[in-house]
Design a protein around this motif. Structure first.
Motif, mmCIF file in Angstrom:
data_model
loop_
_atom_site.group_PDB
_atom_site.id
_atom_site.type_symbol
_atom_site.label_atom_id
_atom_site.label_comp_id
_atom_site.label_asym_id
_atom_site.label_seq_id
_atom_site.Cartn_x
_atom_site.Cartn_y
_atom_site.Cartn_z
ATOM 1 N N ILE A 148 0.840 -1.203 0.000
ATOM 2 C CA ILE A 148 0.000 0.000 0.000
ATOM 3 C C ILE A 148 0.876 1.255 0.000
ATOM 4 C CG2 ILE A 148 -1.733 1.282 1.324
ATOM 5 C CD1 ILE A 148 -3.026 -1.178 0.373
ATOM 6 N N ALA A 149 1.945 1.232 0.803
ATOM 7 C CA ALA A 149 2.813 2.408 0.897
ATOM 8 C C ALA A 149 3.512 2.690 -0.428
ATOM 9 C CB ALA A 149 3.849 2.211 2.006
ATOM 10 N N ASP A 203 -0.342 7.384 -5.708
ATOM 11 C CA ASP A 203 -1.426 8.012 -4.945
ATOM 12 C C ASP A 203 -2.828 7.696 -5.470
ATOM 13 O OD1 ASP A 203 0.523 9.130 -3.455
ATOM 14 O OD2 ASP A 203 0.161 11.198 -4.053
ATOM 15 N N ARG A 214 -3.766 4.012 -4.996
ATOM 16 C CA ARG A 214 -4.007 3.745 -3.583
ATOM 17 C C ARG A 214 -5.369 4.265 -3.157
ATOM 18 N NH1 ARG A 214 0.761 5.594 -0.545
ATOM 19 N NH2 ARG A 214 -0.096 7.622 -0.996
ATOM 20 N N GLU A 215 -5.663 5.492 -3.618
ATOM 21 C CA GLU A 215 -6.948 6.100 -3.271
ATOM 22 C C GLU A 215 -8.095 5.195 -3.701
ATOM 23 O OE1 GLU A 215 -6.458 10.262 -4.407
ATOM 24 O OE2 GLU A 215 -8.646 10.448 -4.100
ATOM 25 N N LEU A 250 -8.169 2.095 -1.377
ATOM 26 C CA LEU A 250 -8.548 2.398 0.014
ATOM 27 C C LEU A 250 -10.015 2.787 0.114
ATOM 28 C CD1 LEU A 250 -5.484 4.310 1.509
ATOM 29 C CD2 LEU A 250 -6.029 1.882 1.621
ATOM 30 N N ALA A 290 -2.345 1.475 8.513
ATOM 31 C CA ALA A 290 -1.621 2.654 8.984
ATOM 32 C C ALA A 290 -0.752 2.318 10.188
ATOM 33 C CB ALA A 290 -2.590 3.782 9.331
ATOM 34 N N ASP A 349 4.944 7.368 6.419
ATOM 35 C CA ASP A 349 4.222 6.643 5.371
ATOM 36 C C ASP A 349 2.726 6.614 5.664
ATOM 37 O OD1 ASP A 349 6.415 6.030 3.765
ATOM 38 O OD2 ASP A 349 6.896 4.233 4.919
ATOM 39 N N MET A 366 -0.377 8.203 3.398
ATOM 40 C CA MET A 366 -1.544 7.431 2.990
ATOM 41 C C MET A 366 -2.830 8.144 3.399
ATOM 42 S SD MET A 366 -2.417 3.524 4.065
ATOM 43 C CE MET A 366 -3.308 3.783 5.583
#
Lengths: 476, 476
Positions: free
Chosen positions: A93-94, A98, A101-102, A105, A117, A124, A128
């Motif tokens: 995920i990290a 962007d 990931r968005e 998530l 998290a 990191d 996120m």
């Protein structure tokens, strides 16, 4: 025990070939995922054979799993994520882009995001969470352990792209009176310390940094030496509110490995390390390419509507500047009707000027970004660009002048040659002055310089060429 | 002793204000040399008051002295260097811009240059010596101590911008059977080791890397634990011949701090560390801005004749492509004579297309450089850019179509609107296809894409607009 001592040992048989990693089924020689591999995973997922997809992905490094998800079409990404289940680690995920990931998530419940998290380092985790929208952010924060929540909220309280937002809160700070041996014992006994660190900060009782000890110095010094004898007092402090671009320039200028971040009262609150700086430098330098071309964020994973809205803005601005150039041509409508060669040749003058302006502008924007073009040398650089422009202008003018003289007329050749020189000179000056002015006005010179420079070179190109044609009596 | 333990200590009076460095006479708030300061030094040197210049410069960091020399006019640089005498340390030389350093070194005898090289780390010394011309290089090498000479010659034997050229030869490698305590004793007792290091490499008897131990782990582990229990075996090896851009991508992808460099037979020969990577990333990402604009090296300290020769090449290439566009216009000479509005409007179509093409091209070039645009997703990106182009084209076409219809005629409005859509679509495709093709042909997509994309959008712009005007019966 040093490299030299071992040099004479004879090589054994069965050694790995030519310093290469072993041949991989998934990666090509440039360490990118092979298209066949990516296709196989997608096919397995499409056929519902999640176990096969899982097995294929299993040998990959988290960074490669992130690449795989980025290479997947938006509408198949969630299925791939489902297929590889627990391989979707916090590390993966990290590493994600962007936008990708968005998307992922947004489809996960807040407690899962919070769980991810908590496995990440604070910086990191902040990267996120900062991209989530307000409501999702609040939901995720509510699910976090109080201590992690406090750290992440503290980071989010600083503006984006400042040291306060980016710094790591995991660092080691010790008082000045310790001996080297005390420090080593402290590091051995204390289980709560960060696992990776390269420097230890020495602070005064008010927690303000006094100096830094590199681990390699500590390791090489006898136990009874006081820390204050091995630390460097000469250190670069980064204020929490400093912009990331500025932080990166300091790291480069002073060749830093890590630096203390201090708050408004000078207390040590975090550290920045050079591995974070690599990302900042990559982002900032890459950004200039995209900004100069008016491509906005310019990420290939950006949603289409975002790409549309950031790019169309500059196309419409460009339409405006093109209209100004057209108005100038319109002033000379009668001349063009009389001599159609003018219409044929005029784009050349504008195009060469635009090209020369872009060259100078790119050099200026880079130099400004690197703190190399400052008030101290603007005049010198202007003079330098003028001389380069004269040389360039003369060369191009001779070529186009002779060709035009041969095909059309000597007078038209002279007119276009002079117009080209004027326009390349204009371009050279505009290419320095426009970005410098934007910078002095507190604007990012990469953002809007391009539109202005092109407007100036287009307009000047048409005006100089058509105007000279009239003045020279070629058309009446 | 951790940050938390100290947090409640009350701040003392007389603390430094707001986390800032103390106000400086020489540096502005963005850490650049103040113009007044630079002027004062130059004035002192010009007046022959070398002592005053020396005193002014004395408080500066070597990186700032390097900046000062870069900000000085070429013909005054040697005088400034003379005035500040022994402040011209090896560190200052290492920090200098390549061109400025070349100028200064060319005026120093070989033994002085050799003396500077010996004070530098191998990689910095190599960076300094590689820029000298062959004869000077040989003269300097002859003056070096045999050991330093061997190291520098070994580095120079590898091509520029490869790991072998850039790696540091100062690293620590130990055999596998050591205990943590043995390693610490070895580090304490051996005086010949490099001073700064963050990781220790563990090698087999044939000197091939087996794993890496971070200093922080060694420091936190009891003395009796074998090294093989604290080292990571999972490591990224860099072959000596790997290009620097590739090395930088590996560091970023796997978040490395340092990595072992291995030769053809898999033996450990050097290491790369993340602080070198910062410079590579800065250079490579910045290079793309300059290459895309045809500005060559684009350094503001580059000699004028070099800047001229690298830029004029692209201007002449651009002249060639502009001529192609002119040929297309010439085909429609009769149409333009009949309707001068065509000449007035045609640059708009070409200009918008050029702008749209540059946007897409910048995005593609960045994505290729970051290994994000590969064979696995080229088709997806083409489709994405097509959709963005349709949206952009439609928006701009409506605006320019309506304006043209109002001012000239509805038919001409329709013609220009359609031409703009065709050209923006062409631009979107060319902006992906041209850089991707260059990459597949093994060329740097940043170098020549620009000229081709502009040629395509200019030609298509004029052809579509003028051709549609004829086909629609606007002109006969």
């Amino acid at each position: 025990m040093t490299p030299q001592d071992l040099e004479d040992v004879v090589l054994e048989d069965g050694e790995r070939p030519a310093g290469e990693q072993p041949e991989s089924e998934s990666l090509d020689e440039e360490n990118r995922l092979k298209p066949e591999f990516v296709r196989n995973v997608h096919e397995a997922v499409r056929e519902g054979d999640y176990d096969r997809a899982y097995e294929l992905v299993e040998p990959l490094h988290p960074a490669d799993i992130a690449d795989l998800l980025e290479l997947t079409e938006e509408d198949q990404r969630l299925d791939v994520a489902r297929a590889i289940r627990d391989q979707m680690s916090a590390e993966v995920i990290a590493e994600l882009n962007d936008y990708v990931r968005e998307q992922l998530l947004a489809n996960l419940p807040a407690e899962i995001v919070a769980g991810i998290a908590e496995q990440l380092e604070t910086d990191d985790a902040v990267a996120m969470i900062e991209d989530l929208d307000r409501d999702d952010q609040r939901a995720v924060l509510a699910e976090l352990e109080p201590e992690d929540r406090a750290a992440i909220e503290a980071a989010l309280a600083y503006p984006e792209e400042t040291a306060g937002r980016l710094m790591s809160r995991d660092f080691i700070a010790v008082p000045e009176h310790l001996m080297v041996g005390d420090l080593i014992d402290f590091l051995r006994e204390n289980k709560d310390l960060p696992t990776d660190f390269w420097e230890v900060f020495v602070v005064d009782p008010a927690h303000r940094p006094l100096g830094t000890c590199a681990l390699s110095w500590i390791m090489r010094t006898p136990r009874h030496v006081p820390l204050s004898d091995v630390m460097t007092r000469d250190q670069t402090l980064i204020p929490v509110m400093m912009d990331q671009e500025e932080v990166a320039l300091r790291f480069q200028k002073y060749a830093l490995i890590s630096a203390a971040v201090v708050d408004e009262s000078g207390r040590l609150v975090g550290q920045m390390t050079v591995d974070d700086i690599v990302h900042i430098v990559q982002a900032e330098a890459g950004e200039d390419v995209l900004l100069l071309s008016g491509a906005g964020e310019g990420d290939i994973n950006e949603p289409i509507r975002d790409a549309y809205s950031s790019r169309v803005r500059w196309l419409v601005a460009n339409l405006g500047t093109a209209l100004i150039a057209s108005l100038i041509i319109a002033m000379f409508g009668a001349a063009i009707e009389q001599l159609v060669a003018l219409a044929i040749l005029m784009p050349i003058v504008a195009s060469i000027g635009g090209n020369a302006g872009t060259q100078t502008m790119a050099v200026s924007v880079r130099a400004i970004a690197m703190n190399q073009l400052t008030r101290s040398n603007t005049r010198r650089i202007l003079w330098r660009e003028t001389r380069v422009a004269v040389l360039n202008g003369a060369t191009v003018a001779v070529l186009i002048g002779l060709a035009t003289a041969a095909i059309f007329s000597p007078m038209l050749g002279a007119v276009i040659a002079l117009a080209v020189i004027i326009n390349i000179l204009t371009a050279g000056l505009a290419g320095v002055v426009v970005p410098v002015l934007f910078e002095r006005l507190g604007q990012d010179p990469a953002v809007a310089s391009s539109v202005f420079v092109t407007m100036i070179t287009d307009s000047m190109g048409f005006f100089a060429f058509l105007g000279l044609a009239v003045v020279s009596g070629l058309v009446g």
